[in-house]
Design a protein around this motif. Structure first.
Motif, PDB file in Angstrom:
ATOM      1  N   SER A  89       0.706  -1.335   0.041  1.00  0.00           N
ATOM      2  CA  SER A  89      -0.056  -0.022  -0.040  1.00  0.00           C
ATOM      3  C   SER A  89       0.780   1.263   0.009  1.00  0.00           C
ATOM      4  N   SER A  90       2.083   0.980   0.029  1.00  0.00           N
ATOM      5  CA  SER A  90       2.925   2.448  -0.176  1.00  0.00           C
ATOM      6  C   SER A  90       2.903   2.752  -1.324  1.00  0.00           C
ATOM      7  N   ALA A  91       2.167   1.964  -2.385  1.00  0.00           N
ATOM      8  CA  ALA A  91       2.242   2.599  -3.862  1.00  0.00           C
ATOM      9  C   ALA A  91       0.700   2.717  -4.084  1.00  0.00           C
ATOM     10  N   ALA A  92      -0.132   2.853  -3.009  1.00  0.00           N
ATOM     11  CA  ALA A  92      -1.565   3.092  -3.098  1.00  0.00           C
ATOM     12  C   ALA A  92      -1.777   4.275  -4.083  1.00  0.00           C
ATOM     13  N   PHE A  93      -0.973   5.524  -3.934  1.00  0.00           N
ATOM     14  CA  PHE A  93      -1.271   6.663  -4.823  1.00  0.00           C
ATOM     15  C   PHE A  93      -0.038   6.824  -5.438  1.00  0.00           C
ATOM     16  N   TRP A  94       0.688   6.054  -6.104  1.00  0.00           N
ATOM     17  CA  TRP A  94       2.093   6.184  -6.589  1.00  0.00           C
ATOM     18  C   TRP A  94       2.201   7.187  -7.760  1.00  0.00           C
ATOM     19  N   ARG A  95       1.213   7.648  -8.265  1.00  0.00           N
ATOM     20  CA  ARG A  95       1.354   8.642  -9.252  1.00  0.00           C
ATOM     21  C   ARG A  95       1.416  10.138  -8.529  1.00  0.00           C
ATOM     22  N   PRO A 110       7.361  -0.863 -11.717  1.00  0.00           N
ATOM     23  CA  PRO A 110       8.034  -0.974 -12.866  1.00  0.00           C
ATOM     24  C   PRO A 110       8.181   0.450 -13.656  1.00  0.00           C
ATOM     25  N   ASN A 111       6.872   1.082 -13.582  1.00  0.00           N
ATOM     26  CA  ASN A 111       7.004   2.437 -14.503  1.00  0.00           C
ATOM     27  C   ASN A 111       7.050   3.479 -13.256  1.00  0.00           C
ATOM     28  N   ASP A 112       7.847   3.785 -12.465  1.00  0.00           N
ATOM     29  CA  ASP A 112       7.894   4.544 -11.289  1.00  0.00           C
ATOM     30  C   ASP A 112       8.207   6.119 -11.877  1.00  0.00           C
ATOM     31  N   PRO A 113       7.480   6.953 -11.468  1.00  0.00           N
ATOM     32  CA  PRO A 113       7.575   8.400 -11.997  1.00  0.00           C
ATOM     33  C   PRO A 113       9.070   9.196 -11.840  1.00  0.00           C
ATOM     34  N   THR A 117      14.563   2.064  -9.552  1.00  0.00           N
ATOM     35  CA  THR A 117      14.520   0.620  -9.746  1.00  0.00           C
ATOM     36  C   THR A 117      13.235   0.187  -9.189  1.00  0.00           C
ATOM     37  N   ALA A 118      12.469  -0.917  -9.891  1.00  0.00           N
ATOM     38  CA  ALA A 118      11.301  -1.531  -9.110  1.00  0.00           C
ATOM     39  C   ALA A 118      11.721  -2.334  -8.184  1.00  0.00           C
ATOM     40  N   SER A 119      10.863  -2.291  -6.996  1.00  0.00           N
ATOM     41  CA  SER A 119      10.846  -3.488  -6.014  1.00  0.00           C
ATOM     42  C   SER A 119      10.530  -4.692  -6.212  1.00  0.00           C
ATOM     43  N   THR A 120      10.776  -5.825  -5.453  1.00  0.00           N
ATOM     44  CA  THR A 120      10.812  -7.174  -6.184  1.00  0.00           C
ATOM     45  C   THR A 120       9.920  -7.990  -4.745  1.00  0.00           C
TER      46      THR A 120
END
Length: 220
Positions: A89-95, A110-113, A117-120
């Protein structure tokens, strides 16, 4: 009132499993929503929200990204509210630039603004252990537990001050699994990463209950 917003998380439904496993006296204080952002985006929930709990990654799992929800979350946080972030959920509002700076440890898509580098999330059994020497008061309420083979969220981006309370050691190294990040307005962000297919595992639920109860008792 506690507001708990969750997506289906690729049909694993961890948020729903956690909600169903909570003690009834706690469930009685929770308004739970899965795959439905209507209340989140309308924003009236901010007025009577004691604590916000999320188990969601915005725009994933076939559920639209909650474009307007983050502005209401910002209102809640800026009046001193605290947020419990389960699993990714730390990516809940990732934009949202504001959100990415707020949460500290952040699951990176993967498409981080920001081009990070993407987490796994390798799938391994793991022991989730308290960090030795932690003096944070929440640590006294948490307990070690074991997880069967499940997603272990690792390589999060650490963009803020905060404290690691629990961690896991897997084949790739040792990684934070429960963290606390202070918010300037007085609230706190509580991260708890374990729990995908086995979100309702008793050790998970016990610690989530402890975090929620602590957050409620510690609210400003």
């Amino acid at each position: 009132m506690i507001y708990f917003f969750s997506d289906n998380h690729y049909n694993a439904h961890p948020g729903k499993k956690i909600y169903d496993a909570l003690p009834q006296e706690l469930k009685d204080r929770i308004s739970f929503f899965e795959d439905d952002w209507t209340v989140l985006e309308e924003g009236a929930w901010v007025e009577n929200c004691e604590l916000l709990v999320l188990n969601m990654i915005g725009g994933s799992c076939g559920v639209p990204y909650p474009e307007h929800g983050v502005k209401h979350v910002e209102r809640f946080v800026k009046r001193g509210g605290s947020v419990v972030l389960l699993h990714g959920s730390s990516a809940a509002f990732w934009r949202s630039d504001w959100w990415r700076k707020l949460v500290g440890w952040r699951w990176v898509r993967p498409n981080d603004p920001d081009g990070i580098t993407a987490s796994t999330h390798p799938i391994e059994p793991t022991e989730v252990r308290l960090v030795a020497g932690s003096t944070h008061p929440l640590t006294k309420k948490l307990s070690n537990f074991s997880m069967p083979a499940d997603e272990v969220y690792i390589r999060l981006h650490d963009g803020s001050v905060g404290e690691v309370l629990m961690q896991s050691t897997i084949s790739e190294g040792t990684f934070p699994q429960c963290m606390v990040v202070p918010i300037a307005e007085g609230g706190e962000i509580y991260h708890f990463l374990p729990g995908h297919a086995y979100a309702a595992q008793p050790g998970c639920v016990k610690n989530i209950v402890a975090i929620i109860e602590y957050a409620l008792s510690n609210k400003r």
